[in-house]
Design a protein around this motif. Structure first.
Motif, PDB file in Angstrom:
ATOM      1  N   SER A  55       3.876 -33.563  -1.070  1.00 55.94           N
ATOM      2  CA  SER A  55       3.091 -34.745  -0.697  1.00 55.94           C
ATOM      3  C   SER A  55       3.433 -35.242   0.697  1.00 55.94           C
ATOM      4  O   SER A  55       2.758 -36.139   1.214  1.00 55.94           O
ATOM      5  CB  SER A  55       3.338 -35.869  -1.716  1.00 55.94           C
ATOM      6  OG  SER A  55       4.689 -36.303  -1.672  1.00 55.94           O
ATOM      7  N   ASP A  56       4.469 -34.676   1.316  1.00 51.44           N
ATOM      8  CA  ASP A  56       4.886 -35.087   2.654  1.00 51.44           C
ATOM      9  C   ASP A  56       3.984 -34.410   3.687  1.00 51.44           C
ATOM     10  O   ASP A  56       3.926 -33.181   3.749  1.00 51.44           O
ATOM     11  CB  ASP A  56       6.342 -34.693   2.876  1.00 51.44           C
ATOM     12  CG  ASP A  56       6.922 -35.304   4.149  1.00 51.44           C
ATOM     13  OD1 ASP A  56       6.158 -35.516   5.106  1.00 51.44           O
ATOM     14  OD2 ASP A  56       8.136 -35.572   4.171  1.00 51.44           O
ATOM     15  N   PRO A  57       3.269 -35.148   4.534  1.00 53.36           N
ATOM     16  CA  PRO A  57       2.392 -34.528   5.536  1.00 53.36           C
ATOM     17  C   PRO A  57       3.128 -33.570   6.465  1.00 53.36           C
ATOM     18  O   PRO A  57       2.554 -32.579   6.916  1.00 53.36           O
ATOM     19  CB  PRO A  57       1.837 -35.727   6.309  1.00 53.36           C
ATOM     20  CG  PRO A  57       1.942 -36.878   5.367  1.00 53.36           C
ATOM     21  CD  PRO A  57       3.162 -36.622   4.557  1.00 53.36           C
ATOM     22  N   MET A  58       4.399 -33.848   6.737  1.00 58.01           N
ATOM     23  CA  MET A  58       5.138 -32.965   7.628  1.00 58.01           C
ATOM     24  C   MET A  58       5.334 -31.589   7.002  1.00 58.01           C
ATOM     25  O   MET A  58       5.346 -30.571   7.706  1.00 58.01           O
ATOM     26  CB  MET A  58       6.487 -33.583   7.986  1.00 58.01           C
ATOM     27  CG  MET A  58       7.248 -32.812   9.049  1.00 58.01           C
ATOM     28  SD  MET A  58       8.739 -33.657   9.632  1.00 58.01           S
ATOM     29  CE  MET A  58       7.991 -34.990  10.553  1.00 58.01           C
ATOM     30  N   THR A  59       5.488 -31.533   5.694  1.00 53.59           N
ATOM     31  CA  THR A  59       5.594 -30.238   5.017  1.00 53.59           C
ATOM     32  C   THR A  59       4.337 -29.414   5.233  1.00 53.59           C
ATOM     33  O   THR A  59       4.391 -28.224   5.568  1.00 53.59           O
ATOM     34  CB  THR A  59       5.834 -30.438   3.509  1.00 53.59           C
ATOM     35  OG1 THR A  59       7.047 -31.150   3.308  1.00 53.59           O
ATOM     36  CG2 THR A  59       5.902 -29.116   2.777  1.00 53.59           C
ATOM     37  N   ILE A  60       3.188 -30.048   5.055  1.00 44.78           N
ATOM     38  CA  ILE A  60       1.911 -29.328   5.180  1.00 44.78           C
ATOM     39  C   ILE A  60       1.669 -28.896   6.622  1.00 44.78           C
ATOM     40  O   ILE A  60       1.264 -27.749   6.880  1.00 44.78           O
ATOM     41  CB  ILE A  60       0.759 -30.210   4.677  1.00 44.78           C
ATOM     42  CG1 ILE A  60       1.038 -30.695   3.249  1.00 44.78           C
ATOM     43  CG2 ILE A  60      -0.554 -29.446   4.736  1.00 44.78           C
ATOM     44  CD1 ILE A  60       1.325 -29.595   2.256  1.00 44.78           C
ATOM     45  N   SER A  61       1.920 -29.782   7.577  1.00 44.56           N
ATOM     46  CA  SER A  61       1.676 -29.436   8.982  1.00 44.56           C
ATOM     47  C   SER A  61       2.610 -28.327   9.441  1.00 44.56           C
ATOM     48  O   SER A  61       2.223 -27.462  10.237  1.00 44.56           O
ATOM     49  CB  SER A  61       1.849 -30.672   9.870  1.00 44.56           C
ATOM     50  OG  SER A  61       3.179 -31.166   9.793  1.00 44.56           O
ATOM     51  N   SER A  62       3.850 -28.319   8.935  1.00 46.84           N
ATOM     52  CA  SER A  62       4.794 -27.273   9.322  1.00 46.84           C
ATOM     53  C   SER A  62       4.326 -25.910   8.823  1.00 46.84           C
ATOM     54  O   SER A  62       4.341 -24.924   9.571  1.00 46.84           O
ATOM     55  CB  SER A  62       6.171 -27.606   8.755  1.00 46.84           C
ATOM     56  OG  SER A  62       7.070 -26.542   8.972  1.00 46.84           O
ATOM     57  N   VAL A  63       3.902 -25.839   7.564  1.00 44.16           N
ATOM     58  CA  VAL A  63       3.433 -24.564   7.021  1.00 44.16           C
ATOM     59  C   VAL A  63       2.155 -24.123   7.725  1.00 44.16           C
ATOM     60  O   VAL A  63       2.000 -22.944   8.080  1.00 44.16           O
ATOM     61  CB  VAL A  63       3.206 -24.678   5.502  1.00 44.16           C
ATOM     62  CG1 VAL A  63       2.564 -23.404   4.948  1.00 44.16           C
ATOM     63  CG2 VAL A  63       4.524 -24.948   4.787  1.00 44.16           C
ATOM     64  N   ALA A  64       1.241 -25.034   7.951  1.00 46.19           N
ATOM     65  CA  ALA A  64      -0.010 -24.686   8.632  1.00 46.19           C
ATOM     66  C   ALA A  64       0.270 -24.144  10.023  1.00 46.19           C
ATOM     67  O   ALA A  64      -0.372 -23.179  10.471  1.00 46.19           O
ATOM     68  CB  ALA A  64      -0.923 -25.906   8.703  1.00 46.19           C
ATOM     69  N   GLY A  65       1.243 -24.730  10.710  1.00 47.68           N
ATOM     70  CA  GLY A  65       1.577 -24.263  12.043  1.00 47.68           C
ATOM     71  C   GLY A  65       2.163 -22.855  12.036  1.00 47.68           C
ATOM     72  O   GLY A  65       1.873 -22.049  12.928  1.00 47.68           O
ATOM     73  N   GLU A  66       2.977 -22.549  11.047  1.00 47.50           N
ATOM     74  CA  GLU A  66       3.574 -21.218  10.988  1.00 47.50           C
ATOM     75  C   GLU A  66       2.565 -20.162  10.565  1.00 47.50           C
ATOM     76  O   GLU A  66       2.567 -19.047  11.086  1.00 47.50           O
ATOM     77  CB  GLU A  66       4.755 -21.225  10.023  1.00 47.50           C
ATOM     78  CG  GLU A  66       5.969 -21.998  10.519  1.00 47.50           C
ATOM     79  CD  GLU A  66       7.219 -21.624   9.751  1.00 47.50           C
ATOM     80  OE1 GLU A  66       7.664 -20.474   9.873  1.00 47.50           O
ATOM     81  OE2 GLU A  66       7.731 -22.493   9.020  1.00 47.50           O
ATOM     82  N   VAL A  67       1.696 -20.510   9.616  1.00 48.23           N
ATOM     83  CA  VAL A  67       0.733 -19.523   9.113  1.00 48.23           C
ATOM     84  C   VAL A  67      -0.365 -19.262  10.128  1.00 48.23           C
ATOM     85  O   VAL A  67      -0.717 -18.115  10.416  1.00 48.23           O
ATOM     86  CB  VAL A  67       0.151 -19.993   7.766  1.00 48.23           C
ATOM     87  CG1 VAL A  67      -0.989 -19.085   7.338  1.00 48.23           C
ATOM     88  CG2 VAL A  67       1.237 -20.032   6.706  1.00 48.23           C
TER      89      VAL A  67
END
Length: 755
Positions: free
Chosen positions: A502-514
């Motif tokens: 639920s943490d936006p930083m988790t999602i943005s980090s994965v999206a950036g790597e993928v």
């Protein structure tokens, strides 16, 4: 009159302890012969003298004189209707049991023994090892001769039944060549299969006991001897904790060298049995049809490949002075797709005359590799056949390093080579969920190529996979995708099970790597295939749901450029009286007046109800503390909702008596064999730092750690619990920046003290 010994003699002594050199004296063919001879003498001393028409016959390991230090005894008391046979049997069996030796025994007349063997293929095989020990040698000789003759006459009829029993045993015990903890006797390629090879050879079906098989069998027997001596009892499964001791007794470098030797010997036996089954099939089919006249029928299967007598052989036009370099791959792909074996002569010809593949591969070779990897059920046996004849090494020189390479984490079931092929097999289930199924299959096959080399295998393996992808002729963009898949193949499972989704930083980090949705879908499919190929402990429905939730949120970020909003608290928990408890399957939520220790107290209550926590969230809204847990039953039995809800309400109201027993047991379980580790991640969460604990799992661990964090003044916003075999990787989101090193050290010390 039959005279029985008044006092049974003492049985042969099994070596216990002693120096390494002394123990090694009890390993090997000579030692096994000596044990058999000593047992023979002991049994003869107990056998009544001058009793005509009665004999004691050894079968099994004693019959073959292959006695391991703690082997059972397999004996047949053979008679021709002699009086007092029950008394003779009792006088033999009871001293054996008193000596605490395992005993498989039977009392039969000669016609009874042959009748049972006629209908039971396992008994028939056992009698092929029959050997006289004591009594009427002529009677034993009749049995040995009659059993051998009956087997030669009935083997073709009994072999299908034997093959069915063997397949069931393999399904239950796996393949010894690829297992990290295989059964030396019962697994495919083990000692039991050597017994089958002897039987098939004695039936005249095929030449089964070639020198390579005999040598492999001797090494397997030596390994079992060493295992018995290392453990001090009968055991056939080569478990991880005994590898080093067994390797030392066998004068091998280490446990890895032992596993490689076991795998090589198991492959030799399995290959020989595979050839024997094929020979039996040809013989049986020929008898069913009668003697075939003229040339065998041939059916085209693929370009340059035809079927003949249930096997794949080369078309005549394929055999020329300069064969096509892609021919071996195309034959393998055809065999896997139609699920037929490659004929032995064809495999040998391909190994001898196929020219090296050019760099890069021609399109036909690349297409054949993808077809082979995506063939489903036909992949594993076809790949093993190609590996047996050296074709894989010709395609992929890196394969020699990975063959039979052990994987040391307990969640892994297979050696590295089998894990990679298994991952490609598992990936076929997700081929329709991705835009590029060819890249999924290749990425799954190459995802762990970095294992066995120094460093993080994902990072080390990425350039190796890229080099292989370039060699097989993929364009640069596809090579980059394969490199990224290998480098990031652990990203989704690690983040899903250890981070707050639920943490936006988790999602943005994965999206950036993928980077893009196509790669995200490939990584999602690869992660599931990898987990299923690893073993049962690497996958759960909860893990699957977490990964799906993560992928959905990252898709939203990649497709729209906007981060999804975190889920709002359950409105029913924000209103009404306190405490409040909501149970919804594996999701449990508790709302109570804000107080310290609620997270740990609820965790203790869940442990008392035998629920394992896989995730937790904690928040405070308008003076209400809300904790949300995601659980799974420890032993598969659903919880009692009425009892659990009542206990949770009492815990939320501050009643400590509910969890006193769990607390006491949890505190007594502290400590372990491996040193725990704490790591901090300060830049992966919004308004929080992540404390990651890696430790051995134990009852009440979450309760102890949550209590320690609370007492240290750390506010837990979320927790993710990831269990891998006997280890856990628990991530706790602690509110605040935690910029001061001394504060981090203080909290880390409190957590380690609680573990």
């Amino acid at each position: 009159m039959t005279r029985m010994p008044s006092e049974p003699p003492a049985p042969p002594q099994v070596p216990v302890g002693g120096s390494l050199d002394k123990l090694r004296e009890h390993i090997g063919a000579a030692a096994r012969q000596e044990r058999a001879a000593a047992l023979d003498v002991w049994l003869r001393e107990m056998f009544p003298r001058h009793v005509p028409g009665v004999s004691l016959v050894a079968v099994g390991g004693l019959g073959r004189r292959e006695c391991a230090p703690y082997s059972d005894l397999d004996l047949v008391l053979l008679h021709n209707g002699a009086a007092g046979i029950d008394r003779i049997a009792a006088a033999l069996w009871y001293p054996i049991w008193d000596a605490r030796l395992g005993l498989d025994h039977s009392v039969r007349t000669l016609p009874e023994a042959l009748s049972v063997a006629h209908d039971d293929v396992k008994v028939s095989l056992g009698l092929l090892d029959a050997r006289h020990v004591a009594g009427d040698a002529a009677l034993t000789g009749e049995l040995v001769a009659a059993a051998a003759d009956q087997w030669r006459r009935t083997a073709v009829r009994l072999l299908p039944q034997l093959r069915e029993l063997t397949s069931a045993r393999w399904a239950a015990n796996g393949e010894l060549a690829f297992l990290l903890e295989g059964d030396l006797k019962e697994a495919a390629g083990g000692l039991r299969d050597v017994t089958l090879l002897r039987a098939i050879g004695r039936a005249g079906v095929a030449d089964t006991m070639r020198p390579a098989v005999r040598a492999a069998n001797l090494r397997q027997l030596d390994t079992r001897d060493a295992l018995h001596l290392a453990v001090g009892r009968r055991i056939d499964r080569l478990v991880a904790q005994e590898r080093a001791a067994v390797a030392e007794l066998l004068d091998l470098d280490d446990g890895d060298a032992l596993l490689r030797r076991v795998a090589g010997d198991a492959r030799t036996v399995a290959h020989a049995l595979d050839d024997a089954w094929r020979a039996a099939d040809r013989l049986r089919n020929g008898r069913r049809r009668g003697v075939p006249a003229g040339t065998p029928s041939r059916r085209p299967v693929a370009r340059d490949v035809v079927e003949q007598d249930g096997e794949l052989v080369l078309a005549r036009t394929a055999i020329g002075p300069v064969p096509d370099p892609s021919l071996s791959l195309r034959v393998a792909a055809a065999a896997a797709v139609v699920q037929l074996p490659i004929a032995r002569a064809t495999s040998e010809w391909l190994a001898s005359f196929s020219p090296p593949l050019p760099n890069p591969w021609p399109p036909a070779a690349r297409a054949a590799l993808v077809s082979l990897l995506g063939s489903g059920a036909g992949l594993l046996p076809t790949w093993e056949t190609c590996d047996r004849y050296g074709l894989i090494d010709a395609w992929l020189p890196e394969w020699a390093r990975m063959r039979s390479l052990p994987q040391h984490h307990p969640i892994h079931r297979f050696t590295l080579d089998r894990h990679l092929v298994q991952a490609a097999y598992e990936a076929t289930a997700y081929a329709r969920e991705v835009e590029r199924p060819d890249l999924l299959l290749i990425g799954a096959f190459l995802h762990d190529v970095g294992k066995g080399l120094p460093g993080d295998h994902s990072v080390v393996g990425a350039p190796i996979a890229a080099a292989i992808a370039t060699r097989i002729g993929l364009p640069p963009a596809d090579v980059a995708t394969i490199e990224k898949m290998v480098r990031l193949h652990l990203l989704l499972p690690d983040v899903a099970t250890r981070r707050d989704l639920s943490d936006p930083m988790t999602i943005s980090s994965v999206a950036g790597e993928v980077g893009d949705s196509t790669t995200l879908d490939l990584l999602h499919a690869l992660a599931r295939a990898d987990s299923h190929a690893t073993g049962p402990a690497a996958w759960s429905d909860w893990k699957g749901r977490l990964m799906s939730e993560l992928v959905s949120r990252v898709h939203t970020a990649l497709d729209t450029g906007e981060l999804p909003e975190p889920p709002a608290p359950d409105p029913e928990l924000l209103e009404g009286g306190l405490p409040a408890v909501h149970l919804d399957g594996d999701r449990l939520a508790v709302a109570a007046a804000d107080r310290r220790g609620l997270l740990g107290a609820v965790a203790a209550c869940l442990a008392m109800h035998r629920l394992d926590v896989v995730g937790a969230n904690a928040s405070t809204v308008d003076g209400r503390a809300i904790v949300e847990f995601f659980t799974q039953p420890r032993y598969g039995t659903p919880y009692d909702p009425v009892a659990l809800a009542a206990d949770l309400r009492r815990v939320a109201a501050g009643d400590v008596s509910v969890t006193q027993r769990v607390r006491a047991r949890a505190m007594s379980a502290r400590g372990g064999t491996a040193s725990p580790r704490v790591m901090w991640q300060r830049d992966v969460a919004t308004d929080a730092a992540v404390l990651e604990l890696r430790a051995a799992d134990s009852p009440g661990l979450l309760y102890r750690v949550a209590t320690a964090l609370d007492e240290a003044g750390a506010e837990v916003r979320a927790a993710r619990i990831s269990t891998l075999g006997g280890d856990v990787v628990d991530a706790f989101y602690l509110v605040g920046s935690w910029a001061q090193a001394d504060e981090r050290d203080r909290v880390a010390a409190a957590v380690l003290a609680a573990v």
